[in-house]
Design a protein around this motif. Structure first.
Motif, PDB file in Angstrom:
ATOM      1  N   VAL A 239       0.867  -1.180   0.000  1.00  0.00           N
ATOM      2  CA  VAL A 239       0.000   0.000   0.000  1.00  0.00           C
ATOM      3  C   VAL A 239       0.903   1.228   0.000  1.00  0.00           C
ATOM      4  CG1 VAL A 239      -1.788   1.292   1.225  1.00  0.00           C
ATOM      5  CG2 VAL A 239      -1.794  -1.216   1.321  1.00  0.00           C
ATOM      6  N   THR A 240       0.630   2.154  -0.895  1.00  0.00           N
ATOM      7  CA  THR A 240       1.337   3.427  -0.942  1.00  0.00           C
ATOM      8  C   THR A 240       0.319   4.519  -0.644  1.00  0.00           C
ATOM      9  OG1 THR A 240       2.837   2.573  -2.631  1.00  0.00           O
ATOM     10  CG2 THR A 240       2.727   4.967  -2.383  1.00  0.00           C
ATOM     11  N   THR A 241       0.604   5.359   0.337  1.00  0.00           N
ATOM     12  CA  THR A 241      -0.319   6.441   0.675  1.00  0.00           C
ATOM     13  C   THR A 241       0.370   7.782   0.481  1.00  0.00           C
ATOM     14  OG1 THR A 241       0.320   6.331   2.995  1.00  0.00           O
ATOM     15  CG2 THR A 241      -1.627   5.091   2.366  1.00  0.00           C
ATOM     16  N   GLY A 242      -0.425   8.787   0.252  1.00  0.00           N
ATOM     17  CA  GLY A 242       0.118  10.126   0.096  1.00  0.00           C
ATOM     18  C   GLY A 242      -0.943  11.182   0.311  1.00  0.00           C
ATOM     19  N   ILE A 243      -0.482  12.402   0.508  1.00  0.00           N
ATOM     20  CA  ILE A 243      -1.351  13.558   0.672  1.00  0.00           C
ATOM     21  C   ILE A 243      -1.234  14.382  -0.601  1.00  0.00           C
ATOM     22  CG2 ILE A 243      -1.755  15.669   1.993  1.00  0.00           C
ATOM     23  CD1 ILE A 243      -0.351  14.207   4.360  1.00  0.00           C
ATOM     24  N   GLU A 244      -2.370  14.646  -1.201  1.00  0.00           N
ATOM     25  CA  GLU A 244      -2.365  15.414  -2.448  1.00  0.00           C
ATOM     26  C   GLU A 244      -1.852  16.828  -2.182  1.00  0.00           C
ATOM     27  OE1 GLU A 244      -5.515  16.981  -5.828  1.00  0.00           O
ATOM     28  OE2 GLU A 244      -6.112  15.370  -4.477  1.00  0.00           O
TER      29      GLU A 244
END
Length: 122
Positions: A101-106
């Protein structure tokens, strides 16, 4: 107690969930897979705070066969969606497993810069 004048803004986040479907999934008939997919669709509909896009990557990637892009501003909503999904036969049989899983904040840097401006203006 220190109070912050910072405005709480929901952060637009994304998670790319990489999945590997097992041979047991492919052994099901297309109708059987469709029925399970329909159950997944019902779960997704119960979590409107998370948008969910599904991508097939079998012929284009290694190590995973599919990936989903989830967009959300509420981590709890995202977490609750995946808790419900993990309780399904797809993961309990298992027909699939989460590889990564790769998460990020736009545009997270913009939120940070806005916070710096608020502090400087205070």
């Amino acid at each position: 107690m220190i109070q912050s004048s910072e405005t709480i803004r929901p952060l637009p986040m994304v998670a790319v969930v990489y999945l590997a479907f097992e041979p047991a999934w492919l052994a099901l008939s297309r109708q059987g897979r469709g029925e399970i997919a329909g159950q997944i669709g019902e779960i997704l509909a119960r979590h409107p705070k998370v948008t969910f896009e599904w991508f097939d990557a079998d012929a284009l990637a290694g190590g995973f066969s599919d990936f989903a892009i989830c967009r959300f501003s509420d981590m709890r909503a995202y977490h609750h969606l995946w808790e419900e999904l993990r309780d399904t036969v797809i993961f309990s049989k298992p027909y699939a497993r989460i590889v990564n899983v790769t998460t990020g904040i736009e545009n997270g840097f913009q939120d940070y810069e806005a916070a710096l401006e608020e502090v400087a203006g205070a």
